[in-house]
Design an enzyme around this catalytic site. Structure first.
Site, PDB file in Angstrom:
ATOM      1  N   GLY A 121       0.868  -1.099   0.335  1.00 28.84           N
ATOM      2  CA  GLY A 121      -0.209   0.188  -0.126  1.00 28.84           C
ATOM      3  C   GLY A 121       1.333   0.752   0.444  1.00 28.84           C
ATOM      4  O   GLY A 121       2.103   0.979   0.257  1.00 28.84           O
ATOM      5  N   LYS A 176       1.609  -0.555 -10.205  1.00 22.91           N
ATOM      6  CA  LYS A 176       2.285   1.021 -10.281  1.00 22.91           C
ATOM      7  C   LYS A 176       3.756   1.101  -9.415  1.00 22.91           C
ATOM      8  O   LYS A 176       3.720   2.795 -10.370  1.00 22.91           O
ATOM      9  CB  LYS A 176       1.496   1.119  -8.319  1.00 22.91           C
ATOM     10  CG  LYS A 176       2.263   0.717  -7.116  1.00 22.91           C
ATOM     11  CD  LYS A 176       3.244   1.448  -7.295  1.00 22.91           C
ATOM     12  CE  LYS A 176       3.789   0.601  -5.541  1.00 22.91           C
ATOM     13  NZ  LYS A 176       5.062   1.673  -5.159  1.00 22.91           N
ATOM     14  N   ASN A 241      11.154   4.986  -7.294  1.00 17.69           N
ATOM     15  CA  ASN A 241      10.657   3.921  -8.554  1.00 17.69           C
ATOM     16  C   ASN A 241      10.569   5.737  -9.882  1.00 17.69           C
ATOM     17  O   ASN A 241      11.347   5.399 -10.921  1.00 17.69           O
ATOM     18  CB  ASN A 241       9.811   3.261  -8.502  1.00 17.69           C
ATOM     19  CG  ASN A 241       8.984   2.121  -8.188  1.00 17.69           C
ATOM     20  OD1 ASN A 241      10.438   1.089  -8.798  1.00 17.69           O
ATOM     21  ND2 ASN A 241       9.465   1.793  -7.191  1.00 17.69           N
ATOM     22  N   GLU A 261      12.443  -1.548  -7.823  1.00 12.90           N
ATOM     23  CA  GLU A 261      11.824  -2.760  -7.675  1.00 12.90           C
ATOM     24  C   GLU A 261      11.623  -2.889  -9.373  1.00 12.90           C
ATOM     25  O   GLU A 261      11.160  -3.614 -10.182  1.00 12.90           O
ATOM     26  CB  GLU A 261      10.608  -2.898  -7.231  1.00 12.90           C
ATOM     27  CG  GLU A 261      11.594  -3.245  -5.528  1.00 12.90           C
ATOM     28  CD  GLU A 261      11.434  -4.219  -5.131  1.00 12.90           C
ATOM     29  OE1 GLU A 261      12.410  -5.406  -6.184  1.00 12.90           O
ATOM     30  OE2 GLU A 261      11.869  -5.065  -4.124  1.00 12.90           O
TER      31      GLU A 261
END
Length: 311
Positions: A121, A176, A241, A261
Site C-alpha cells: 500500500g 504501480k 521508482n 523494483e
C-alpha cells in the site's frame, strides 16, 4: 514476538513501528548496531533485538520478509527449512523474473507449510519510522490468519485493512512501480503535468486489465494497494521508482546501488502480459527503455501514435 528479515529502510521502519506493541527480532545482512543505514537519524527502540543469524528470527510465529522482490526467492531457497510452519508476510512489491510469481506465490513455492500474506500500500519507510499515520493493505488468502495478522501488525499510527484478494494486492503494488517509472520519465523529459495525469490514468487502466484477467477484484485495485499506492508513487520524489524515471527521462545518472523494483517488474510483467494476450503499452514502453531496446523518442512516438479508440 514478531520477526523481521531485512534491515533496509522498510524493514527498519516496521521494526521501529511494531516495537510500540511488543518485542521485535530484526535480522539484516551486516546489521549489528542500533541505527538503520537507510534511515538516517532513526534508532531502533529497546524492544527491538538485532539477531545474529536468521535462525533466531525464524523462532517467531510471524515473520515479515522485508526483502527486495527479486531477492526473496533466493533467500527462501537457502532457508526454507526454517520457515515451514510460520505466518510469512511479504513486505515487497514486484513479480519474480524467473517464475512470474508474486511474493506470496514465491513464499508458497519454497515454504508450502507456511501461511503466506503480503503487506502493501501507499507508504514511505521514513513516514512509518517517524510515526506518521499510514494505512496499508494486508492480503492473505486465509481469512482467519489474515484477521489475526491485521490485529497483530496494526498500531496506533499504522492502520491495516485486510483482504483475501492476494492477486489484486500483489499486482496493484507491483505494476504501480512500473507506472511510477513512466510518470517520472514524463516529468524528467519535461512533458508536463497534463501528460503525467494522462499517463497515470492509462497506466492504471492497463494495471486493472491485467489484474482482473488474473482473478483480482476491482475493489482491491481501486483501494490502498492499487490506486492509492499509484497516486503516492507517481507524484512524490520520495519514490525511488519515480526518481529513477525522472533521471531516465532527463538523461541523468541514477545511483546504481539503489534498488528500483519497477525495473525488473516491468520486464516480468511485460512478458506475462504478452503470454496472456493483455495490452499493456505503458509497461512495454518502460520495459523497452530500461532494457535499452528503444529510445525515449521512440517510446513517446509509439504511445502517441496508437490507434484512436473509445476510453
Amino acid at each position: 514476538m514478531i520477526g523481521i528479515i531485512g534491515a533496509g529502510a522498510f524493514g527498519g521502519a516496521l521494526a521501529i513501528s511494531l516495537a510500540a506493541k511488543g518485542p521485535v527480532m530484526l535480522w539484516g545482512r551486516g546489521q549489528t548496531g542500533r541505527n538503520i543505514a537507510r534511515l538516517p537519524g532513526a534508532e531502533l527502540p529497546a524492544l527491538v533485538t538485532v539477531a545474529k543469524d536468521v535462525a533466531e528470527v525464524a523462532q517467531a510465529s510471524t515473520v515479515l520478509l522485508a526483502l527486495p522482490a527479486q531477492a526473496m526467492g533466493r533467500f527462501l531457497a537457502d532457508h526454507a527449512g526454517l520457515f515451514q510452519g510460520q505466518r510469512l508476510v511479504a513486505c515487497c512489491k514486484g513479480v519474480d523474473l524467473t517464475t512470474g510469481l508474486g511474493p506470496t506465490g514465491v513464499i508458497i513455492a519454497h515454504c508450502p507449510g507456511a501461511t503466506a500474506a503480503i503487506l502493501t500500500g501507499p507508504s514511505f519507510a521514513s513516514d512509518i519510522a517517524r510515526g506518521l499515520p499510514t494505512a496499508l493493505t494486508l492480503a492473505c488468502a486465509d481469512a482467519t490468519a489474515g484477521e489475526a495478522l491485521q490485529h497483530q501488525l496494526s498500531t496506533e499510527v499504522l492502520r491495516l485493512y485486510r483482504t483475501t484478494d492476494v492477486t489484486g494486492a500483489e499486482f496493484g503494488g507491483a505494476v504501480k512501480n512500473v507506472i511510477a517509472i513512466a510518470a517520472g520519465i514524463v516529468m524528467g523529459a519535461q512533458l508536463g503535468e497534463s501528460a503525467r495525469a494522462a499517463l497515470m490514468t492509462r497506466g492504471f487502466a492497463e494495471l486493472t486489465r491485467l489484474a482482473l484477467h488474473l482473478g483480482a477484484r476491482s475493489e482491491t485495485l481501486s483501494g490502498l494497494s492499487g490506486f492509492g499506492d499509484l497516486v503516492l508513487t507517481c507524484t512524490s520524489d520520495q519514490s525511488r521508482n519515480y526518481r529513477f524515471g525522472t533521471a531516465l527521462g532527463a538523461g541523468a545518472a541514477f545511483d546504481p546501488a539503489m534498488t528500483v523494483e519497477g525495473v525488473a517488474t516491468a520486464a516480468a510483467v511485460a512478458t506475462l502480459a504478452r503470454k496472456q494476450g493483455i495490452d499493456m503499452p505503458v509497461t512495454q514502453m518502460v520495459a523497452g527503455l530500461t532494457q535499452h531496446k528503444i529510445t525515449l523518442e521512440d517510446a513517446i512516438r509509439a504511445l502517441m501514435s496508437r490507434p484512436l479508440k473509445q476510453e
